[in-house]
Design a protein around this motif. Structure first.
Motif, PDB file in Angstrom:
ATOM      1  N   LEU A  21      47.928  43.010  37.347  1.00 24.82           N
ATOM      2  CA  LEU A  21      46.758  43.865  37.561  1.00 24.82           C
ATOM      3  C   LEU A  21      45.725  43.188  38.453  1.00 24.82           C
ATOM      4  O   LEU A  21      45.085  43.822  39.285  1.00 24.82           O
ATOM      5  N   THR A  22      45.569  41.874  38.264  1.00 34.52           N
ATOM      6  CA  THR A  22      44.612  41.129  39.089  1.00 34.52           C
ATOM      7  C   THR A  22      45.029  41.145  40.558  1.00 34.52           C
ATOM      8  O   THR A  22      44.210  41.385  41.469  1.00 34.52           O
ATOM      9  N   THR A  25      44.533  44.647  41.988  1.00 39.49           N
ATOM     10  CA  THR A  25      43.110  44.927  42.222  1.00 39.49           C
ATOM     11  C   THR A  25      42.618  44.261  43.496  1.00 39.49           C
ATOM     12  O   THR A  25      41.898  44.854  44.303  1.00 39.49           O
ATOM     13  N   LEU A  26      43.012  42.999  43.690  1.00 35.98           N
ATOM     14  CA  LEU A  26      42.625  42.276  44.903  1.00 35.98           C
ATOM     15  C   LEU A  26      43.191  42.952  46.158  1.00 35.98           C
ATOM     16  O   LEU A  26      42.506  43.069  47.186  1.00 35.98           O
ATOM     17  N   LEU A  28      44.090  46.194  46.553  1.00 35.27           N
ATOM     18  CA  LEU A  28      43.414  47.479  46.783  1.00 35.27           C
ATOM     19  C   LEU A  28      42.002  47.275  47.325  1.00 35.27           C
ATOM     20  O   LEU A  28      41.526  48.008  48.200  1.00 35.27           O
ATOM     21  N   GLY A  29      41.297  46.272  46.797  1.00 33.38           N
ATOM     22  CA  GLY A  29      39.944  45.990  47.284  1.00 33.38           C
ATOM     23  C   GLY A  29      39.956  45.552  48.735  1.00 33.38           C
ATOM     24  O   GLY A  29      39.114  45.975  49.539  1.00 33.38           O
ATOM     25  N   TYR A  32      40.601  48.642  50.935  1.00 33.26           N
ATOM     26  CA  TYR A  32      39.436  49.548  50.987  1.00 33.26           C
ATOM     27  C   TYR A  32      38.410  49.060  51.995  1.00 33.26           C
ATOM     28  O   TYR A  32      37.937  49.818  52.849  1.00 33.26           O
TER      29      TYR A  32
END
Length: 210
Positions: A21-22, A25-26, A28-29, A32
């Motif tokens: 998940l970490t 998240t990194l 996707l960030g 973006y």
């Protein structure tokens, strides 16, 4: 023995899920913020393209008397002006402009019968009558020739409608023909104008000239 080895199987599973998940998240960030940085550039390019297209499609259509501003006209100014003379003036100017070049009206001038907004033409005569003076105004001698005939090469839409059988639509067609093909070489050339045939020409023949 490592800390990971001391974990139970359930704890290892939870640890693996947290790591995945970490990382997700990194990723996707990062995606973006990368797309956010790029989007203004793309928008600006699109805006520039639209603005350029608008400029290309908004080019004004010019009248045949004004599309060659470098042409020099010779205009004879007579009558009640301060300095009557033959003046050189650039194409696209109006009667008011050449009267100002001639010093303006005298105190005895009667400008009421003159269309000051009319475009000038080469070899045109502009005559300013005095107060109480009678007779035809030579300022329009380029349009109304001898016998009251209308010059179809120089008359505007209003003056063309003085010809029998010519209304606003046909007057506009005559002006468009002049703009596209140049001056009429003969009266018979009027039959090349849409809406004007041999019968219409016969009705107006005695009222027009070139």
């Amino acid at each position: 023995m490592t800390i990971f080895d001391s974990l139970t199987e359930k704890e290892r599973l939870m640890f693996g899920i947290i790591v995945v998940l970490t990382i997700l998240t990194l990723f996707l960030g990062y995606s973006y913020f990368t797309e956010k940085d790029r989007s203004p550039t793309a928008l600006n390019k699109g805006t520039i393209k639209k603005e350029t297209s608008a400029l290309e499609t908004s080019t004004p259509v010019t009248d045949d008397k004004t599309k060659n501003p470098s042409k020099v006209l010779m205009v004879d100014v007579k009558g009640a002006v301060r300095s009557p003379d033959v003046y050189q003036i650039t194409n696209g100017k109006r009667i008011n402009d050449v009267i100002l070049m001639a010093g303006g009206f005298t105190e005895d001038a009667n400008p009421n019968g003159i269309n000051l907004a009319k475009l000038l033409e080469d070899e045109m005569v502009v005559y300013v009558p005095e107060i109480g003076e009678s007779g035809e105004n030579p300022a329009f001698s380029q349009i109304q020739e001898e016998g009251g005939r209308v010059n179809i090469n120089k008359a505007d839409a209003t003056e063309l409608q003085e010809i029998p059988g010519i209304g606003p639509t046909k007057a506009g067609a005559i002006i468009r023909y002049r703009e596209e093909h140049g001056p009429f070489q003969s009266i018979e050339d009027l039959t090349n104008v849409p809406g004007i045939g041999e019968k219409t020409l016969e009705q107006m023949k005695e009222k027009i000239t070139i």
